[in-house]
Design a protein around this motif. Structure first.
Motif, PDB file in Angstrom:
ATOM      1  N   ALA A  25       0.830  -1.206   0.000  1.00  0.00           N
ATOM      2  CA  ALA A  25       0.000   0.000   0.000  1.00  0.00           C
ATOM      3  C   ALA A  25       0.865   1.257   0.000  1.00  0.00           C
ATOM      4  O   ALA A  25       0.603   2.193  -0.759  1.00  0.00           O
ATOM      5  CB  ALA A  25      -0.927  -0.005   1.208  1.00  0.00           C
ATOM      6  N   THR A  26       1.911   1.269   0.829  1.00  0.00           N
ATOM      7  CA  THR A  26       2.795   2.443   0.847  1.00  0.00           C
ATOM      8  C   THR A  26       3.542   2.568  -0.474  1.00  0.00           C
ATOM      9  O   THR A  26       3.767   3.685  -0.950  1.00  0.00           O
ATOM     10  CB  THR A  26       3.804   2.367   2.015  1.00  0.00           C
ATOM     11  N   ALA A  27       3.893   1.448  -1.072  1.00  0.00           N
ATOM     12  CA  ALA A  27       4.583   1.495  -2.367  1.00  0.00           C
ATOM     13  C   ALA A  27       3.662   2.060  -3.440  1.00  0.00           C
ATOM     14  O   ALA A  27       4.087   2.846  -4.287  1.00  0.00           O
ATOM     15  CB  ALA A  27       5.070   0.110  -2.761  1.00  0.00           C
ATOM     16  N   VAL A  43      13.921   4.026  -8.888  1.00  0.00           N
ATOM     17  CA  VAL A  43      15.033   3.793  -7.962  1.00  0.00           C
ATOM     18  C   VAL A  43      14.688   4.341  -6.588  1.00  0.00           C
ATOM     19  O   VAL A  43      14.892   3.673  -5.570  1.00  0.00           O
ATOM     20  CB  VAL A  43      16.323   4.451  -8.502  1.00  0.00           C
ATOM     21  N   SER A  44      14.127   5.555  -6.553  1.00  0.00           N
ATOM     22  CA  SER A  44      13.814   6.146  -5.258  1.00  0.00           C
ATOM     23  C   SER A  44      12.691   5.375  -4.565  1.00  0.00           C
ATOM     24  O   SER A  44      12.690   5.249  -3.355  1.00  0.00           O
ATOM     25  CB  SER A  44      13.436   7.618  -5.418  1.00  0.00           C
ATOM     26  N   ARG A  45      11.717   4.831  -5.339  1.00  0.00           N
ATOM     27  CA  ARG A  45      10.633   4.068  -4.737  1.00  0.00           C
ATOM     28  C   ARG A  45      11.165   2.830  -4.038  1.00  0.00           C
ATOM     29  O   ARG A  45      10.758   2.512  -2.938  1.00  0.00           O
ATOM     30  CB  ARG A  45       9.612   3.647  -5.794  1.00  0.00           C
ATOM     31  N   VAL A  46      12.068   2.141  -4.695  1.00  0.00           N
ATOM     32  CA  VAL A  46      12.613   0.918  -4.107  1.00  0.00           C
ATOM     33  C   VAL A  46      13.459   1.259  -2.888  1.00  0.00           C
ATOM     34  O   VAL A  46      13.407   0.581  -1.870  1.00  0.00           O
ATOM     35  CB  VAL A  46      13.444   0.138  -5.156  1.00  0.00           C
ATOM     36  N   GLU A  56      14.176 -10.342  -1.273  1.00  0.00           N
ATOM     37  CA  GLU A  56      13.251 -10.950  -2.228  1.00  0.00           C
ATOM     38  C   GLU A  56      12.072 -10.019  -2.507  1.00  0.00           C
ATOM     39  O   GLU A  56      11.673  -9.827  -3.646  1.00  0.00           O
ATOM     40  CB  GLU A  56      12.748 -12.302  -1.696  1.00  0.00           C
ATOM     41  N   GLU A  57      11.536  -9.409  -1.468  1.00  0.00           N
ATOM     42  CA  GLU A  57      10.429  -8.472  -1.642  1.00  0.00           C
ATOM     43  C   GLU A  57      10.863  -7.271  -2.474  1.00  0.00           C
ATOM     44  O   GLU A  57      10.117  -6.773  -3.310  1.00  0.00           O
ATOM     45  CB  GLU A  57       9.909  -8.010  -0.274  1.00  0.00           C
ATOM     46  N   ARG A  58      12.075  -6.832  -2.251  1.00  0.00           N
ATOM     47  CA  ARG A  58      12.605  -5.692  -3.005  1.00  0.00           C
ATOM     48  C   ARG A  58      12.722  -6.046  -4.497  1.00  0.00           C
ATOM     49  O   ARG A  58      12.358  -5.246  -5.360  1.00  0.00           O
ATOM     50  CB  ARG A  58      13.973  -5.297  -2.434  1.00  0.00           C
ATOM     51  N   ARG A  59      13.201  -7.268  -4.797  1.00  0.00           N
ATOM     52  CA  ARG A  59      13.319  -7.695  -6.198  1.00  0.00           C
ATOM     53  C   ARG A  59      11.951  -7.764  -6.864  1.00  0.00           C
ATOM     54  O   ARG A  59      11.779  -7.339  -8.003  1.00  0.00           O
ATOM     55  CB  ARG A  59      14.014  -9.057  -6.292  1.00  0.00           C
ATOM     56  N   LEU A  61       9.287  -6.090  -6.079  1.00  0.00           N
ATOM     57  CA  LEU A  61       8.822  -4.723  -6.284  1.00  0.00           C
ATOM     58  C   LEU A  61       9.538  -4.073  -7.467  1.00  0.00           C
ATOM     59  O   LEU A  61       8.908  -3.395  -8.282  1.00  0.00           O
ATOM     60  CB  LEU A  61       9.032  -3.897  -5.006  1.00  0.00           C
ATOM     61  N   GLU A  62      10.838  -4.292  -7.581  1.00  0.00           N
ATOM     62  CA  GLU A  62      11.582  -3.733  -8.706  1.00  0.00           C
ATOM     63  C   GLU A  62      11.044  -4.247 -10.032  1.00  0.00           C
ATOM     64  O   GLU A  62      10.898  -3.488 -10.995  1.00  0.00           O
ATOM     65  CB  GLU A  62      13.073  -4.076  -8.582  1.00  0.00           C
ATOM     66  N   ARG A  63      10.737  -5.550 -10.078  1.00  0.00           N
ATOM     67  CA  ARG A  63      10.194  -6.117 -11.313  1.00  0.00           C
ATOM     68  C   ARG A  63       8.848  -5.490 -11.663  1.00  0.00           C
ATOM     69  O   ARG A  63       8.576  -5.179 -12.819  1.00  0.00           O
ATOM     70  CB  ARG A  63      10.044  -7.636 -11.168  1.00  0.00           C
ATOM     71  N   LYS A  64       8.002  -5.330 -10.647  1.00  0.00           N
ATOM     72  CA  LYS A  64       6.694  -4.719 -10.891  1.00  0.00           C
ATOM     73  C   LYS A  64       6.847  -3.297 -11.422  1.00  0.00           C
ATOM     74  O   LYS A  64       6.164  -2.885 -12.350  1.00  0.00           O
ATOM     75  CB  LYS A  64       5.870  -4.697  -9.607  1.00  0.00           C
TER      76      LYS A  64
END
Length: 190
Positions: A25-27, A43-46, A56-59, A61-64
């Protein structure tokens, strides 16, 4: 006792799911805020999500985010009128690849290496002037000198069989050219 063991992992899983929902939700909120600058925003979002996310969650999110950027870029290009269809690259034909293989062998390139498919193509089409021009046929004859084993025996057998067929047929100009090549191959390999 068994029930307590099962409940503990369930509680942990619920907490993890809740944390993931909150992070998603915050993302999303950050995503909507930073749509104005799609390149720098990803980049700043991640990085903004910070330490509470696992790698793993970061990856994920980056893919999305990358997928969303691509969609936005395609949409912009469509609006401008630029087609996003990529032209397929023309692949070289089997004839071109085989003749390049033969040229590399003749130059004794250090990058040259034996390729069964190229040799097979050359052996199948060596009597056809259209596929193996005269300028390459002399090089092909030199290549055939090094032919060994089963490939050499089969080439001689096929050449002899084709010569017998040509002897039975009428005298045509194209057949005479093929017969001449057959004779040269038979002389070399026999």
């Amino acid at each position: 006792m068994a029930k307590q063991k099962r409940k503990a992992p369930e509680r942990i899983e619920k907490k993890i799911k809740k944390r993931k929902k909150e992070q998603a939700a915050t993302a999303e909120v950050r995503l909507h805020r930073q749509k104005a600058s799609p390149e720098g925003a990803a980049v700043s979002r991640v990085q903004d999500v910070g330490p509470e996310m696992s790698p793993e969650e970061r990856r994920v999110l980056e893919r999305k985010l990358k997928k969303e950027r691509k969609k936005e870029e395609k949409k912009r290009l469509r609006e401008v009128g630029i087609a996003t269809v990529q032209a397929p690259l023309a692949k070289p034909s089997g004839a071109e690849l085989a003749l390049d293989y033969l040229r590399g062998w003749a130059r004794k390139d250090s990058s040259w290496r034996f390729q069964k498919t190229r040799q097979t193509w050359l052996l199948l089409h060596m009597y056809d002037r259209d596929k193996v021009p005269d300028e390459h046929f002399s090089t092909l004859l030199a290549y055939l000198e090094g032919l060994k084993g089963q490939a050499r025996e089969l080439t001689v057998q096929k050449a002899e069989a084709q010569m017998q067929e040509l002897d039975e047929l009428s005298e045509d100009a194209a057949l005479l050219e093929k017969a001449e090549r057959l004779r040269q191959v038979l002389q070399l390999l026999s």
